[in-house]
Design a protein around this motif. Sequence first.
Motif, short mmCIF file in Angstrom:
data_model
loop_
_atom_site.label_atom_id
_atom_site.label_comp_id
_atom_site.label_asym_id
_atom_site.label_seq_id
_atom_site.Cartn_x
_atom_site.Cartn_y
_atom_site.Cartn_z
N ARG A 119 0.67 -1.23 -0.25
CA ARG A 119 -0.03 0.15 -0.21
C ARG A 119 0.96 1.33 0.00
N ARG A 143 -6.43 2.17 7.41
CA ARG A 143 -7.05 2.52 6.36
C ARG A 143 -6.54 2.19 4.88
N ASP A 144 -7.15 1.95 3.96
CA ASP A 144 -6.63 1.81 2.80
C ASP A 144 -6.42 3.18 2.12
N ASN A 187 -9.44 -0.78 6.23
CA ASN A 187 -8.63 -2.01 5.47
C ASN A 187 -8.72 -3.28 5.97
N ARG A 245 -12.10 -2.21 2.55
CA ARG A 245 -11.67 -2.85 1.22
C ARG A 245 -10.60 -3.84 1.80
#
Length: 609
Positions: free
Chosen positions: A17, A174-175, A182, A250
Amino acid sequence: MPRFGFFAIREFHIAIRDVTHLRDMVSLAQLADGSPESLEQLSAANDLVYIRFERIDGGDTISEIPAYAGIVPQVKDAVKRIDVIIQAGLPLDEKGLRQLGIELDQIVARMNDEYYKYGEEVNVDLYAAETNLNRFNYQIAFALTVLSALAIGTAVLLIGRRETISKLEFLAWRDATTELKNRAWMSANRDGLLERARLSGQQLRLFLIDLDHFKSVNDTFGHHIGDMLLKTVAETLQSVERPDEVAAVRLGGDEFAIMAIGPSDDLGHRLREQLNRFADLDGHQVRIGASIGMASFPDHGADISTLLRNADSALYAAKAEGRSGFVTFSPAILSQIDLQLGEEAAIKQALDDDELFLVWQPQFELASGRMIGAEALVRWRDRVSGTVRLPDSFIPTAERSDLILEIDKVVLSKACAQAVRWVPVSAGDFICAVNVSGKTLQADAFFVHLVEVLQQTRLPPARLQLEITEGVFIQSKDALNTLAKIRKLGVSLALDDFGSGYSSFGYLADLDLNQLKIDRSFLNDLESSRKKQDVVGGIIALANSLGMTVMAEGVETEGQLAFLIAEQCHGAQGFFMSEPIEEKLLTNHLIARRGNLKARAGSKLNLSA
């Protein structure tokens, strides 16, 4: 659990990521190389990658996995080179950024490949090692919190740039692309949501969402549009979030999840409607498309592991029904999946035992009545049941898996081997047509196989025609590039089932197609339907204007044939002229007609053979 199992998978995911985020910031910096904001964003992204690979990894996780040993130095080198560009100030070095962007693309692709390979090896996913994860849930959460705190403190001391703790904490759960919660967040919080639902006596519904043809969007329009599509989907999912009740996640790639506490409502149907539409993404009209599977507590499982398995089964069923659907889990689905898997195993065995064979549908030139080609149609002689199975009974199953790739290769090989045997007894323009699926055209190995088959059989390329469907045009750039290479070989292309699927008028003038095949649905009721007559006449006129021939399939009546002749349709095939026949019978027809072809070329229509 393996030493690096859970932690490595999580660290790999976050590392990918962060590097992907850095790649995005490099792209933005290229577009605005004189902007202070782009400099600031690039600096922040580079810091995050430095933190990930220099401080958090610390040589204990990523770099100890052999597959990643060579990646870590590449990432560190990229960080150092970006630091040099940042320190040089504005305007940023556009050439240097472009080169780094290319290298980061390669690094991300390699990291993704190794991520999935390693994940399969340790068998760690959302519902594996459930007992251990439940037992150590709080310890894991605590360890991750301490790890993040130590990394943040060390980074602030070492880097000296103004990074806020809140931003790093946000990115930890978080994504980066969509800013949705996430996979790590879901792993740490899913049991708490389930317990909350249990204590309150409410349902917990788990929706698994998988985008349809997302890879095709990336391949066709580029990763920039792919990211925009993901963000559009995220906006839809965020719109249904409610604090402590509905969470959107996600999971990775094109996979998402919704966890919702509360009574049943129409959330699944609303999501299906909102996610199956066209979106304007940077001037491109892109269809989103999503399949959804749902399982709920307590009806479909008493623990998260069971809910995930059952929601995944429902998602599988939604895709098997033709994608873009919403399916709620039921025990019957498991039986359907068992049947599907059993059918796949039977097809594999049929391929191994060479049970597939071909029959041929003759094609006739309407102006003369002579046979100008034949379409290869696959059949399966099932040794277990002793019956001959038609394509409709097994091709849909093959298309839902990679088995269609093997079937297409077998059919092509058999067809070309037979076609070359017909060369001495047939006219010079006699063509053998073979159907090829869109999935096969996306596979790099197909073109190589085609070339090898032509070389081995010595079949003249002009004697072969590949029939493709309209769906190919939305599959990917890979498919379109393959078509271009096929035409360069001298193999002709026919657009099969024209008008039955996606609108392809915009492609007809650009692609080097040889023939349109009118779908049999347009011939039903042709004699009595003025609208269908207008459509068929229009297709023939359009093809003629573009220099393409038209082949009508599914001709079953004399009236249909008469209309096609009157409209100057080039050719036709169907039961009215001949049903599919075995190669021996077709060979006899060709031999019998060989001496009379020239004499009959100018005579009236004669379809007796």
